[in-house]
Design a protein around this motif. Structure first.
Motif, PDB file in Angstrom:
ATOM      1  N   TYR A 207     108.281 -53.511 -49.275  1.00  0.00           N
ATOM      2  CA  TYR A 207     107.584 -54.793 -49.281  1.00  0.00           C
ATOM      3  C   TYR A 207     108.584 -55.929 -49.070  1.00  0.00           C
ATOM      4  O   TYR A 207     109.702 -55.887 -49.593  1.00  0.00           O
ATOM      5  CB  TYR A 207     106.873 -54.978 -50.626  1.00  0.00           C
TER       6      TYR A 207
ATOM      7  N   TRP B 287     101.885 -55.745 -59.190  1.00  0.00           N
ATOM      8  CA  TRP B 287     102.090 -54.972 -57.958  1.00  0.00           C
ATOM      9  C   TRP B 287     103.453 -55.217 -57.328  1.00  0.00           C
ATOM     10  O   TRP B 287     103.998 -54.335 -56.665  1.00  0.00           O
ATOM     11  CB  TRP B 287     100.973 -55.262 -56.946  1.00  0.00           C
ATOM     12  N   ILE B 288     104.020 -56.400 -57.546  1.00  0.00           N
ATOM     13  CA  ILE B 288     105.271 -56.762 -56.880  1.00  0.00           C
ATOM     14  C   ILE B 288     106.428 -56.915 -57.867  1.00  0.00           C
ATOM     15  O   ILE B 288     107.514 -56.376 -57.659  1.00  0.00           O
ATOM     16  CB  ILE B 288     105.108 -58.079 -56.077  1.00  0.00           C
TER      17      ILE B 288
ATOM     18  N   PRO C 175     106.945 -53.256 -60.778  1.00  0.00           N
ATOM     19  CA  PRO C 175     107.361 -51.914 -60.340  1.00  0.00           C
ATOM     20  C   PRO C 175     108.825 -51.841 -59.919  1.00  0.00           C
ATOM     21  O   PRO C 175     109.442 -52.862 -59.595  1.00  0.00           O
ATOM     22  CB  PRO C 175     106.460 -51.640 -59.129  1.00  0.00           C
TER      23      PRO C 175
ATOM     24  N   THR D 197     107.933 -51.601 -54.282  1.00  0.00           N
ATOM     25  CA  THR D 197     106.622 -51.697 -53.649  1.00  0.00           C
ATOM     26  C   THR D 197     106.823 -51.505 -52.156  1.00  0.00           C
ATOM     27  O   THR D 197     107.794 -52.013 -51.585  1.00  0.00           O
ATOM     28  CB  THR D 197     105.963 -53.069 -53.928  1.00  0.00           C
TER      29      THR D 197
ATOM     30  N   THR E 248      99.333 -50.098 -49.126  1.00  0.00           N
ATOM     31  CA  THR E 248     100.482 -50.396 -49.971  1.00  0.00           C
ATOM     32  C   THR E 248     100.536 -49.400 -51.123  1.00  0.00           C
ATOM     33  O   THR E 248      99.519 -48.818 -51.501  1.00  0.00           O
ATOM     34  CB  THR E 248     100.392 -51.835 -50.525  1.00  0.00           C
ATOM     35  N   TYR E 249     101.723 -49.216 -51.646  1.00  0.00           N
ATOM     36  CA  TYR E 249     101.844 -48.485 -52.903  1.00  0.00           C
ATOM     37  C   TYR E 249     102.991 -49.056 -53.714  1.00  0.00           C
ATOM     38  O   TYR E 249     103.892 -49.696 -53.190  1.00  0.00           O
ATOM     39  CB  TYR E 249     101.993 -46.970 -52.692  1.00  0.00           C
ATOM     40  N   LYS E 250     102.885 -48.846 -55.025  1.00  0.00           N
ATOM     41  CA  LYS E 250     103.952 -49.250 -55.937  1.00  0.00           C
ATOM     42  C   LYS E 250     104.468 -48.009 -56.643  1.00  0.00           C
ATOM     43  O   LYS E 250     103.716 -47.073 -56.922  1.00  0.00           O
ATOM     44  CB  LYS E 250     103.466 -50.294 -56.937  1.00  0.00           C
TER      45      LYS E 250
ATOM     46  N   CYS F  89     102.617 -43.930 -59.531  1.00  0.00           N
ATOM     47  CA  CYS F  89     102.330 -44.719 -58.328  1.00  0.00           C
ATOM     48  C   CYS F  89     100.897 -45.206 -58.358  1.00  0.00           C
ATOM     49  O   CYS F  89     100.035 -44.603 -58.994  1.00  0.00           O
ATOM     50  CB  CYS F  89     102.505 -43.874 -57.068  1.00  0.00           C
TER      51      CYS F  89
END
Length: 165
Positions: free
Chosen positions: A8, A45-46, A49, A52, A65-67, A82
């Motif tokens: 990200y 989310w950002i 974690p 991201t 998207t994934y975290k 995740c």
């Protein structure tokens, strides 16, 4: 469809926020409050974690998207966790599968020994079946643990996979 999964970057947020907001507001797959604010979602989310990632198409459009983070601190920190979100327009095109594979590789690179999903909504059959396809097992059922916006209280699963073996 070629998919690129990369870390990200802050420039992704204007595309990412509407996808996350739409998913969480639906109230059918994630425990985040449907009325979560942009700041709330950005934090979980950002900011929180370990990492991201975003999945993008060749034209730069956001597909998902994934975290990635520790499931627990301290003595449980060797198990990763995740969360995955696919843009509504990209569902059914292999994006979640690609992100699941990518996340497992990244988790191993970061030293994680396993991956655990704490609250997989039982009525989300697409996700349950996909995680099983990728080697995750249901190791527990949490009766009525998810308050589904349309269906009321439904079961949730804890799913687990040992990594790197």
């Amino acid at each position: 469809m070629p998919i690129t999964i990369r870390p990200y970057e802050p420039k992704d947020w204007p595309l990412l926020w509407p996808v996350l907001h739409t998913t969480f507001a639906a109230g059918d797959t994630y425990a985040y409050a449907p009325e979560s604010t942009e700041a709330d979602v950005h934090k979980v989310w950002i900011e929180t974690p370990a990492a991201t990632y975003v999945a993008v198409a060749e034209d730069g459009s956001l597909l998902g998207t994934y975290k990635l983070q520790s499931n627990q601190p301290g003595l449980g920190s060797h198990v990763s966790n995740c969360g995955y979100v696919v843009a509504p327009s990209a569902r059914g095109q292999g994006v979640a599968s690609a992100m699941c594979e990518h996340s497992q590789v990244e988790a191993v690179k970061r030293g994680f020994k396993a991956m655990q999903f704490n609250l997989v909504v039982s009525t989300n059959a697409v996700a349950v079946n996909l995680w099983k396809k990728h080697g995750f097992s249901i190791v527990g059922t949490l009766p009525g643990a998810f308050q589904h916006r349309a269906l009321g209280y439904v079961d949730a699963y804890v799913m687990f996979k040992t990594l790197g073996t």
